[in-house]
Design a protein around this motif. Structure first.
Motif, PDB file in Angstrom:
ATOM      1  N   ALA A 188      67.377  -6.632  20.198  1.00  0.00           N
ATOM      2  CA  ALA A 188      67.064  -5.556  19.252  1.00  0.00           C
ATOM      3  C   ALA A 188      65.550  -5.443  19.150  1.00  0.00           C
ATOM      4  CB  ALA A 188      67.684  -5.858  17.878  1.00  0.00           C
ATOM      5  N   GLU A 189      65.068  -4.429  18.434  1.00  0.00           N
ATOM      6  CA  GLU A 189      63.635  -4.269  18.236  1.00  0.00           C
ATOM      7  C   GLU A 189      63.072  -5.482  17.500  1.00  0.00           C
ATOM      8  OE1 GLU A 189      61.521  -1.836  19.190  1.00  0.00           O
ATOM      9  OE2 GLU A 189      63.133  -0.881  20.322  1.00  0.00           O
ATOM     10  N   LEU A 190      61.878  -5.904  17.886  1.00  0.00           N
ATOM     11  CA  LEU A 190      61.261  -7.053  17.227  1.00  0.00           C
ATOM     12  C   LEU A 190      60.927  -6.760  15.772  1.00  0.00           C
ATOM     13  CD1 LEU A 190      58.796  -8.573  19.859  1.00  0.00           C
ATOM     14  CD2 LEU A 190      60.686  -9.751  18.727  1.00  0.00           C
ATOM     15  N   GLY A 191      60.411  -5.583  15.495  1.00  0.00           N
ATOM     16  CA  GLY A 191      60.006  -5.265  14.134  1.00  0.00           C
ATOM     17  C   GLY A 191      58.680  -5.922  13.786  1.00  0.00           C
ATOM     18  N   PRO A 192      58.081  -5.525  12.656  1.00  0.00           N
ATOM     19  CA  PRO A 192      56.760  -6.068  12.270  1.00  0.00           C
ATOM     20  C   PRO A 192      56.761  -7.580  12.112  1.00  0.00           C
ATOM     21  CG  PRO A 192      57.295  -4.127  10.965  1.00  0.00           C
ATOM     22  CD  PRO A 192      58.528  -4.467  11.729  1.00  0.00           C
ATOM     23  N   TYR A 193      57.813  -8.140  11.470  1.00  0.00           N
ATOM     24  CA  TYR A 193      57.843  -9.583  11.273  1.00  0.00           C
ATOM     25  C   TYR A 193      57.953 -10.303  12.618  1.00  0.00           C
ATOM     26  CZ  TYR A 193      59.544 -14.258  10.159  1.00  0.00           C
ATOM     27  OH  TYR A 193      59.696 -15.620  10.103  1.00  0.00           O
ATOM     28  N   GLY A 194      58.847  -9.833  13.487  1.00  0.00           N
ATOM     29  CA  GLY A 194      59.017 -10.455  14.801  1.00  0.00           C
ATOM     30  C   GLY A 194      57.751 -10.397  15.632  1.00  0.00           C
ATOM     31  N   MET A 195      57.055  -9.250  15.582  1.00  0.00           N
ATOM     32  CA  MET A 195      55.801  -9.125  16.331  1.00  0.00           C
ATOM     33  C   MET A 195      54.760 -10.094  15.801  1.00  0.00           C
ATOM     34  SD  MET A 195      55.876  -6.954  18.825  1.00  0.00           S
ATOM     35  CE  MET A 195      54.607  -5.785  19.176  1.00  0.00           C
ATOM     36  N   ARG A 196      54.700 -10.246  14.490  1.00  0.00           N
ATOM     37  CA  ARG A 196      53.718 -11.151  13.899  1.00  0.00           C
ATOM     38  C   ARG A 196      53.992 -12.603  14.308  1.00  0.00           C
ATOM     39  NH1 ARG A 196      54.341  -9.492   9.215  1.00  0.00           N
ATOM     40  NH2 ARG A 196      55.468 -11.203   8.162  1.00  0.00           N
ATOM     41  N   VAL A 197      55.278 -12.997  14.287  1.00  0.00           N
ATOM     42  CA  VAL A 197      55.639 -14.364  14.674  1.00  0.00           C
ATOM     43  C   VAL A 197      55.353 -14.596  16.152  1.00  0.00           C
ATOM     44  CG1 VAL A 197      57.558 -15.980  14.968  1.00  0.00           C
ATOM     45  CG2 VAL A 197      57.348 -14.668  12.854  1.00  0.00           C
ATOM     46  N   LEU A 198      55.721 -13.626  17.002  1.00  0.00           N
ATOM     47  CA  LEU A 198      55.490 -13.787  18.452  1.00  0.00           C
ATOM     48  C   LEU A 198      54.002 -13.904  18.756  1.00  0.00           C
ATOM     49  CD1 LEU A 198      57.248 -13.845  21.061  1.00  0.00           C
ATOM     50  CD2 LEU A 198      58.505 -13.334  18.986  1.00  0.00           C
ATOM     51  N   HIS A 251      63.325 -17.585  12.642  1.00  0.00           N
ATOM     52  CA  HIS A 251      64.124 -16.437  12.194  1.00  0.00           C
ATOM     53  C   HIS A 251      63.872 -15.169  13.006  1.00  0.00           C
ATOM     54  CE1 HIS A 251      65.126 -19.053   8.881  1.00  0.00           C
ATOM     55  NE2 HIS A 251      63.846 -19.146   8.539  1.00  0.00           N
ATOM     56  N   VAL A 252      63.417 -15.324  14.249  1.00  0.00           N
ATOM     57  CA  VAL A 252      63.338 -14.176  15.158  1.00  0.00           C
ATOM     58  C   VAL A 252      64.526 -14.318  16.108  1.00  0.00           C
ATOM     59  CG1 VAL A 252      61.864 -12.836  16.717  1.00  0.00           C
ATOM     60  CG2 VAL A 252      60.828 -14.245  14.946  1.00  0.00           C
ATOM     61  N   ASP A 253      65.717 -14.018  15.596  1.00  0.00           N
ATOM     62  CA  ASP A 253      66.955 -14.302  16.315  1.00  0.00           C
ATOM     63  C   ASP A 253      67.232 -13.323  17.448  1.00  0.00           C
ATOM     64  OD1 ASP A 253      67.510 -16.450  14.605  1.00  0.00           O
ATOM     65  OD2 ASP A 253      68.417 -15.106  13.121  1.00  0.00           O
ATOM     66  N   CYS A 254      66.502 -12.202  17.502  1.00  0.00           N
ATOM     67  CA  CYS A 254      66.784 -11.216  18.542  1.00  0.00           C
ATOM     68  C   CYS A 254      66.217 -11.606  19.896  1.00  0.00           C
ATOM     69  CB  CYS A 254      66.234  -9.850  18.124  1.00  0.00           C
ATOM     70  SG  CYS A 254      64.438  -9.817  17.932  1.00  0.00           S
ATOM     71  N   VAL A 255      65.361 -12.635  19.970  1.00  0.00           N
ATOM     72  CA  VAL A 255      64.804 -13.067  21.253  1.00  0.00           C
ATOM     73  C   VAL A 255      65.876 -13.818  22.040  1.00  0.00           C
ATOM     74  CG1 VAL A 255      63.079 -14.514  22.395  1.00  0.00           C
ATOM     75  CG2 VAL A 255      62.453 -13.198  20.361  1.00  0.00           C
ATOM     76  N   VAL A 256      66.183 -13.345  23.249  1.00  0.00           N
ATOM     77  CA  VAL A 256      67.211 -13.989  24.070  1.00  0.00           C
ATOM     78  C   VAL A 256      66.616 -14.708  25.278  1.00  0.00           C
ATOM     79  CG1 VAL A 256      69.047 -12.446  23.336  1.00  0.00           C
ATOM     80  CG2 VAL A 256      67.651 -11.834  25.313  1.00  0.00           C
ATOM     81  N   ARG A 257      65.429 -14.304  25.683  1.00  0.00           N
ATOM     82  CA  ARG A 257      64.762 -15.009  26.784  1.00  0.00           C
ATOM     83  C   ARG A 257      63.269 -14.749  26.690  1.00  0.00           C
ATOM     84  NH1 ARG A 257      66.257 -14.831  33.300  1.00  0.00           N
ATOM     85  NH2 ARG A 257      64.661 -16.319  33.958  1.00  0.00           N
TER      86      ARG A 257
END
Length: 805
Positions: free
Chosen positions: A39-49, A99-105
């Motif tokens: 799914a889309e990373l979103g602002p939180y996911g981008m910040r964590v990555l 909690h960035v569960d959308c990352v699969v690889r």
């Protein structure tokens, strides 16, 4: 697919690139991180990555665009798209914890920019030394997806009804199954006469791995006939004779994944609430001493770093799955290679020959293999505390002798709870559970490939048979087993087995034998959707163990695995009908349906026909060599020279149980003859470990070599005060080109001599391994390795402080 770039300094890679293109060309480098999400990373996911991927002190060094846009040429090297790396599985786990569960690889590539244009052929030439073709590939353009587009190959039926045994011979060559004529006749009879049907290629692949020389030891168990004269007793019976006469303190001998001798009641730490995170408390339990040793010669010759790393990883699994679960304590490693030719003046090395181009060079093996074994132990947390190294190559009357096919020897010692020494027999209704990572198109046919001379197999099959290591996954799996062991009598594991050579197709029939099981192919976790049924069933992806669990104990095991973030899958169930059925729910087919008894039960010993070829050694000539020259040449030999290049990069003390490692004295010189580890943090009992090997002497007299090998193992042990001499037990590992003319007879001489001296001394072998294809077919014809016997001795110590160096 998201992409992030980070400017990087890769000194070794840039140095290699400079050597390939010339130092007049400027080279720059960066990492590219490919992130596949559901799914889309979103602002939180981008910040964590961005926080995870940026260098700690250079957050601005991470950008969504490449830093090499001004380069005239760019080479990008990354993981093979179909194989998820160990780095990725760890990175994904870290993302999920955050909690960035959308990352699969999440994979990373290395990109090199050059200041001058490089034509296509030149780019390929430069890229060659920059990557390991085992693990990596060149990306012509940036990736947009990890999917390979490969279509799984369907299961094939081999038509033996029309083609007879010739059909089996064709598949034997095509898949590199290493079956000899006796194997082919046996399996032709199984399908044509007993089962009255054609086999599948999956069944033949399974049979080849389970019955390879590597796994079933047909040569050691066979009836040897030398020059037409039948010999009394098999090689295995000769090796076992000292133990038969005096089992002594042996608890596990010649079965299971490790051997074991009696230990002591010790104080250990265990959770105060069984199976749950809780304060630790001291408990008193009887723990016994375990030892296992094996080699990873073929894979290390093809790909030194992953070959040796997975040799250590595979041996660690043997320490883990003894009985109902064992603890890993300490390890050792050894390497034998051909002449190194480190100087322009090769006079100190007898011959300038090199091995075939399909095998790694001796110097690369010595550096990369020792890096691989050391790094794996460091990542897992097992200290490497003893070993040896040799290089050798010389022309003899019987031909050139050298370790073109190298020796990568791995030995490990550990402990087992007295309550867990015996595996429980498989019972109908028990569940077959796999713990560890997913399956990939790696480690295919390793049992068969290791049973062949290097150069006999197709290069692509050798390439496929080497595994890749993931010590972090093995750490997770090890923590699951440790938690089960700490439960004592409540241990949910009824039986344990490592997924070694052959993977599921070898381990699951063995753990289910003789009761039988039904296995669901699609329940086996996979990391590559393009795998065929044969590849899922037969790959040796590392860091996987199989266990039997009663249904009532499954929840506890699952809770422990979830806590340790170790993948767990229920893949089958014990049936009690004596058959192994592999069901594929994808098309409702049964790729494997075999009775276990004719596959894994006792079979008629093979006829091993060998010849004795007397060799008269050439006389030694030292004319014109001064004492100073001789001394310099001797001191340059790796077997004599300093071993600090091995010890300085390996963890020698992690765990707090190491009482003696390689280095001694105020200057910490690697001179110790033995190693010692303590059983407990709260006591002084433990075990002493040593190695003996004298292979070069075997070129003159194999029997004398065997006696001196045993003597060296014991003499190396004398600095540690053990209980008594008769408590010394040993692992005997044989690396020999035994099937070539003259070699089988020499192996028998060595085995008889070893057995006789052990009987005279009152000690015994309680386990070991054989690698009997130690030869290479190359540009100089067949090159045999010196016949090598390694004796790994271990004995109890009442007090690990009573020792001298």
């Amino acid at each position: 697919m998201y992409r992030f770039y980070r400017r990087s300094v890769l000194p070794q890679d840039i140095a290699r690139a400079h050597r390939a293109v010339g130092h007049g060309v400027a080279v720059d480098a960066e990492h590219c991180f490919y992130v596949q999400t559901s799914a889309e990373l979103g602002p939180y996911g981008m910040r964590v990555l961005r926080w995870l991927l940026a260098e700690t002190f250079d957050a601005a060094g991470l950008a969504p665009a490449t830093f090499l846009s001004g380069s005239a040429s760019v080479i990008e090297i990354g993981p093979r798209p179909g194989v998820e790396t160990a780095w990725s599985s760890t990175a994904v786990a870290i993302c999920h914890v955050n909690h960035v569960d959308c990352v699969v690889r999440l994979e990373r590539s290395r990109r090199f920019g050059f200041s001058v244009p490089l034509p296509g052929a030149r780019l390929a030439e430069v890229a060659g030394p920059l990557h390991d073709r085992m693990l990596e590939t060149v990306y012509p353009v940036p990736l947009t997806a990890f999917e390979t587009g490969l279509t799984p190959q369907p299961v094939r039926h081999i038509r033996i009804a029309q083609r007879g045994i010739g059909g089996l011979r064709r598949v034997n060559r095509e898949l590199g199954l290493a079956m000899d004529e006796q194997d082919l006749r046996r399996f032709h009879h199984l399908f044509a006469e007993q089962l009255s049907r054609d086999p599948t290629d999956v069944e033949l692949f399974s049979l080849a791995q389970a019955n390879s020389e590597h796994c079933r030891h047909g040569f050691f168990n066979g009836r040897m006939v030398i020059d037409g004269v039948a010999q009394a007793g098999s090689l295995m019976s000769i090796v076992k004779e000292p133990w038969r006469r005096d089992p002594g303190n042996s608890l596990i001998a010649f079965h299971d994944d490790s051997s074991a001798i009696r230990g002591r009641r010790i104080t250990v730490l265990a959770p105060s609430r069984a199976g749950d995170p809780s304060p630790l408390r001291e408990v008193r339990r009887v723990f016994h001493l375990t030892l296992t040793a094996e080699t990873h010669n073929h894979p290390t010759g093809v790909a030194p770093y992953p070959g040796a790393a997975t040799g250590t990883g595979g041996r660690i699994r043997d320490n883990q799955v003894v009985g109902r679960g064992g603890l890993v304590q300490v390890g050792g490693a050894a390497y034998c290679v051909g002449n190194l030719h480190l100087t322009d003046d090769h006079v100190w090395e007898a011959d300038g020959r090199t091995g075939p181009p399909s095998l790694a060079a001796p110097l690369d093996i010595l550096i990369q293999a020792s890096d691989g074994a050391s790094d794996y132990g460091n990542c897992f947390g097992e200290p490497l505390i003893y070993g040896f190294v040799r290089s050798f190559g010389v022309s003899t009357p019987g031909g050139y002798r050298s370790w073109f096919k190298p020796v990568m020897y791995s030995v490990g010692a550990g402990q087992i709870d007295d309550a867990h020494v015996g595996k429980h027999a498989p019972e109908p209704g028990m569940l077959v559970v796999q713990i560890g990572g997913p399956a990939y198109r790696i480690g295919l046919g390793g049992g068969a490939a290791s049973s062949m001379m290097s150069g006999e197999n197709e290069a692509g099959l050798d390439f496929n048979s080497v595994q890749r290591g993931n010590p972090e996954m093995e750490q997770r799996m090890g923590r699951v087993l440790r938690a089960c062991i700490e439960l004592g009598d409540a241990n949910p594991i009824a039986s344990a087995h490592d997924l070694g050579a052959g993977g599921d197709c070898n381990a699951l029939p063995e753990i289910a034998y003789p009761a039988g099981a039904r296995v669901d192919l699609r329940a086996i976790p996979v990391g590559d959707a393009g795998l065929s049924a044969l590849e899922i069933w037969g790959n040796e992806s590392q860091e996987r163990n199989a266990v039997l669990v009663r249904r009532a104990d499954l929840r506890r095991l699952m809770d422990i695995a979830a806590r340790e973030k170790a993948p767990l899958a229920v893949v089958g169930e014990i049936t009690g009908d004596g058959r192994l059925r592999l069901h594929d729910s994808a098309d409702d087919s049964t790729p494997v349906d075999l009775p276990l008894e004719p596959v894994l039960g006792d079979v008629a010993p093979k006829d091993i026909r060998v010849t004795a070829v007397p060799e008269a050694p050439a006389p030694l000539h030292l004319e014109g060599v001064t004492i100073a020259q001789a001394l310099e040449r001797v001191l340059r030999l790796p077997s004599v020279a300093s071993k600090s290049y091995l010890t300085r990069k390996a963890d020698r003390c992690v765990s707090g149980h190491v009482a003696q490692q390689q280095c001694v004295g105020p200057n910490q010189l690697p001179l110790s003859d033995y190693a010692v580890y303590a059983q407990s943090l709260f006591g002084v009992s433990g075990a002493a470990l040593s190695l003996g090997e004298q292979p070069v002497k075997g070129l003159i007299d194999p029997a004398a070599m065997a006696r001196m090998t045993v003597a060296e193992a014991l003499l190396n042990l004398v600095g540690a005060r053990i209980t008594r001499l008769s408590d010394v037990r040993c692992s005997a590992n044989w690396m020999w080109a035994a099937k070539l003319p003259g070699e089988g007879a020499k192996l028998r001489q060595a085995a008889l001599a070893m057995s006789d001296i052990m009987i005279a001394l009152g000690i015994a072998v309680d386990g070991g391994k054989d690698s009997l294809s130690m030869a290479v077919t190359g540009p100089h014809g067949v090159v045999k390795a010196p016949g090598q016997l390694v004796v790994a001795a271990y004995a109890p110590m009442p007090d690990v402080r009573v020792k001298v160096t």
